[in-house]
Write an enzyme that holds these catalytic residues in place. Structure first.
Site, PDB file in Angstrom:
ATOM      1  N   ALA A   8      43.609  19.238 -92.776  1.00  0.00           N
ATOM      2  CA  ALA A   8      44.247  20.678 -92.499  1.00  0.00           C
ATOM      3  C   ALA A   8      43.359  20.624 -91.488  1.00  0.00           C
ATOM      4  O   ALA A   8      43.744  21.096 -91.017  1.00  0.00           O
ATOM      5  CB  ALA A   8      43.220  21.195 -93.864  1.00  0.00           C
ATOM      6  N   THR A  77      34.213  22.050 -94.202  1.00  0.00           N
ATOM      7  CA  THR A  77      34.684  20.112 -95.026  1.00  0.00           C
ATOM      8  C   THR A  77      34.860  21.508 -97.207  1.00  0.00           C
ATOM      9  O   THR A  77      34.768  20.876 -97.602  1.00  0.00           O
ATOM     10  CB  THR A  77      34.129  20.025 -95.060  1.00  0.00           C
ATOM     11  OG1 THR A  77      32.648  19.646 -94.889  1.00  0.00           O
ATOM     12  CG2 THR A  77      34.675  18.959 -93.987  1.00  0.00           C
ATOM     13  N   ASN A 165      25.803   9.594 -92.106  1.00  0.00           N
ATOM     14  CA  ASN A 165      26.322  10.253 -93.424  1.00  0.00           C
ATOM     15  C   ASN A 165      28.035   9.685 -93.066  1.00  0.00           C
ATOM     16  O   ASN A 165      28.289  10.060 -92.039  1.00  0.00           O
ATOM     17  CB  ASN A 165      26.220  11.377 -93.976  1.00  0.00           C
ATOM     18  CG  ASN A 165      27.301  12.054 -95.007  1.00  0.00           C
ATOM     19  OD1 ASN A 165      27.641  11.249 -96.256  1.00  0.00           O
ATOM     20  ND2 ASN A 165      27.943  13.339 -94.452  1.00  0.00           N
ATOM     21  N   HIS A 359      77.403 -16.546 -75.718  1.00  0.00           N
ATOM     22  CA  HIS A 359      77.716 -15.565 -73.904  1.00  0.00           C
ATOM     23  C   HIS A 359      78.685 -13.840 -74.644  1.00  0.00           C
ATOM     24  O   HIS A 359      79.020 -14.355 -74.905  1.00  0.00           O
ATOM     25  CB  HIS A 359      77.409 -16.388 -73.199  1.00  0.00           C
ATOM     26  CG  HIS A 359      77.548 -17.744 -72.966  1.00  0.00           C
ATOM     27  ND1 HIS A 359      76.706 -18.376 -72.917  1.00  0.00           N
ATOM     28  CD2 HIS A 359      78.353 -18.619 -73.264  1.00  0.00           C
ATOM     29  CE1 HIS A 359      77.422 -19.971 -72.871  1.00  0.00           C
ATOM     30  NE2 HIS A 359      78.468 -19.906 -73.518  1.00  0.00           N
ATOM     31  N   TYR A 362      80.660  -8.464 -77.632  1.00  0.00           N
ATOM     32  CA  TYR A 362      80.131  -7.451 -78.720  1.00  0.00           C
ATOM     33  C   TYR A 362      80.607  -7.793 -79.288  1.00  0.00           C
ATOM     34  O   TYR A 362      82.363  -8.214 -79.962  1.00  0.00           O
ATOM     35  CB  TYR A 362      80.848  -6.379 -78.435  1.00  0.00           C
ATOM     36  CG  TYR A 362      80.032  -4.898 -79.124  1.00  0.00           C
ATOM     37  CD1 TYR A 362      79.124  -4.836 -79.372  1.00  0.00           C
ATOM     38  CD2 TYR A 362      81.444  -4.293 -79.623  1.00  0.00           C
ATOM     39  CE1 TYR A 362      79.265  -3.938 -80.985  1.00  0.00           C
ATOM     40  CE2 TYR A 362      81.378  -3.985 -80.588  1.00  0.00           C
ATOM     41  CZ  TYR A 362      79.981  -3.874 -81.270  1.00  0.00           C
ATOM     42  OH  TYR A 362      80.062  -2.350 -82.268  1.00  0.00           O
TER      43      TYR A 362
END
Length: 453
Positions: A8, A77, A165, A359, A362
């Site tokens: 959050a 928390t 912790n 070479h 497309y």
């Protein structure tokens, strides 16, 4: 077992509009890493507590097994975990994780869960050379945990304690509800801290047990872009080390990034500065040259991928040769021994066995047969501004340089297409296709000359 993931926070130090837990590590949100680890423990309830950017966070990680609780106000928390209580099974213990601590191993968490069996309260701790800034684990002469003291509240003697912790805990859920209700926010931030539950558990006579991870970095969190970059490098080195153990050759383990899943066969070699994204499979004897990007692709055995190649959503057969500077886009399928060379782009096309486009070409929306040679400068003209059309080239076709194939069009088996031809009609099998052109040489021509200023 219940698992609660706290996600959050605002993450102000990230200096970003994106919620902190959605910043990517290895191509996935921090929170996704934590959820994936949590799932390996097979929880009966998996709850993510959201707050800042709640809708965005929920949309990013929504899944049938994930429930969400909303922390509308950022009150600490302890307050965050309280929002998840209505979704938890009180008969099962609860493991609390953090959405910005992505590298904790499942084995580490299982060890903590196992230690906290039969109603014990478990804390994951770690011993640091420099514990500055962290809450210290205070123990009595017998070694039992008596409290967690924050840095600002610690005495000079307590500041010498190296065991800290991590915030990751396992707690009995029925009692947790009572303890959270008893928390006070009498601190500078006016927040309810989950760490204060430890003293309440001790007062209630609960045994406090602790375990530690195998590596300190498992408990590192992300509060800044610098920390995110640090964890990225730790994660990538861990991935590289695992690949080396599997027998993959890495030119430099510090210069390979895996942002997804990479599966490698035997004798795979990867050069420097390569990035693997999504789901990638490299079969036996694949060689990947430097500076390549491969995303969601399957690469067949014996394939050679040369430098600066980009492969996305493609399937390659065995012994293909790709690059350098080639681009395979989604839907590209190459059969065995196909070649795609420098400055060739292939999209949504099938290239048959042994066919070559070496070479400056497309190939889009095309079906190319076996043993086809595609000359330099060839273009499949597949788009009319609104619709895409396919080009079909059958087996054993020779396509000369600077050819345009205007789709939809079919070129029959064994056809030869002369250089510079525009093909806009189907070509019958075994014929020569060319555009009739006249070449003229004019004598007496004088080339224009620039005037000197």
């Amino acid at each position: 077992m219940n698992i609660v993931i706290l996600a959050a926070g605002t993450g102000k130090r990230m200096r970003s509009a994106l919620p902190k837990v959605l910043h990517p590590l290895a191509g996935r949100p921090l929170l996704s890493h934590v959820i994936a680890t949590a799932r390996t423990l097979q929880p009966s309830r998996l709850v993510v507590v959201v707050g800042h950017g709640a809708e965005q966070v929920q949309a990013a990680v929504a899944a049938p097994d994930v429930q969400f609780a909303v922390q509308a106000e950022q009150l600490g928390t302890g307050h965050a975990v309280r929002q998840a209580l209505p979704l938890l099974d009180p008969a099962q213990p609860t493991l609390v994780l953090y959405g910005d601590v992505p590298l904790t191993r499942a084995t580490t968490l299982k060890r903590l869960v196992d230690a906290a069996h039969d109603g014990r309260y478990g804390i994951l701790t770690v011993t640091l050379d420099d514990p500055t800034g962290y809450g210290r684990i205070v123990r009595d002469a017998a070694g039992f945990v008596t409290r967690i003291v924050e840095q600002k509240d610690a005495s000079p003697e307590q500041l010498k304690i190296a065991e800290i912790n991590t915030g990751i805990i396992v707690t009995p859920t029925a009692q947790l509800s009572m303890w959270l209700g008893a928390l006070k926010n009498e601190n500078a931030q006016g927040e309810y801290y989950l760490t204060d539950v430890v003293e309440l558990a001790i007062e209630a006579g609960f045994e406090i047990v602790t375990t530690q991870p195998d590596d300190d970095w498992e408990t590192l969190g992300v509060n800044s872009k610098a920390q995110l970059a640090e964890l990225e490098r730790i994660h990538q080195r861990n991935v590289a080390d695992a690949l080396l153990v599997e027998g993959v050759t890495l030119a430099d383990p510090a210069r390979v990034d895996v942002r997804g899943t990479l599966r490698c066969g035997r004798d795979v070699s990867i050069d420097v500065n390569c990035v693997f994204e999504g789901d990638v499979t490299l079969a036996d004897d694949v060689t990947v040259g430097p500076n390549c990007v491969i995303r969601n692709a399957s690469i067949g055995a014996g394939t050679r991928i040369d430098a600066f190649t980009h492969i996305d959503g493609a399937q390659l057969g065995a012994n293909t040769v790709i690059g350098p500077y080639a681009r395979l886009r989604p839907g590209a399928q190459l059969a065995d021994e196909a070649h795609v060379g420098n400055f060739v782009e292939v999209k949504n096309a099938v290239i048959g066995h042994g066919s070559k486009a070496n070479h400056l070409t497309y190939i889009g929306d095309a079906d190319i047969g076996a043993r086809v040679n595609i000359g330099a400068g060839t273009i499949t003209c597949n788009y009319d501004g609104a619709n895409k059309f396919r080009t079909v080239i059958e087996d054993d076709v020779f396509v000369g340089s600077d050819t345009q194939l205007v789709a939809p069009v079919r070129v029959g088996r064994g056809v030869t297409i002369a250089a510079g031809t525009t093909v806009w009609k189907d070509v019958a099998e075994g014929t020569l296709a060319l555009n009739e052109k006249t070449q003229t040489a004019k004598s007496g021509y004088v080339r224009p000359v620039k005037k000197k200023s």
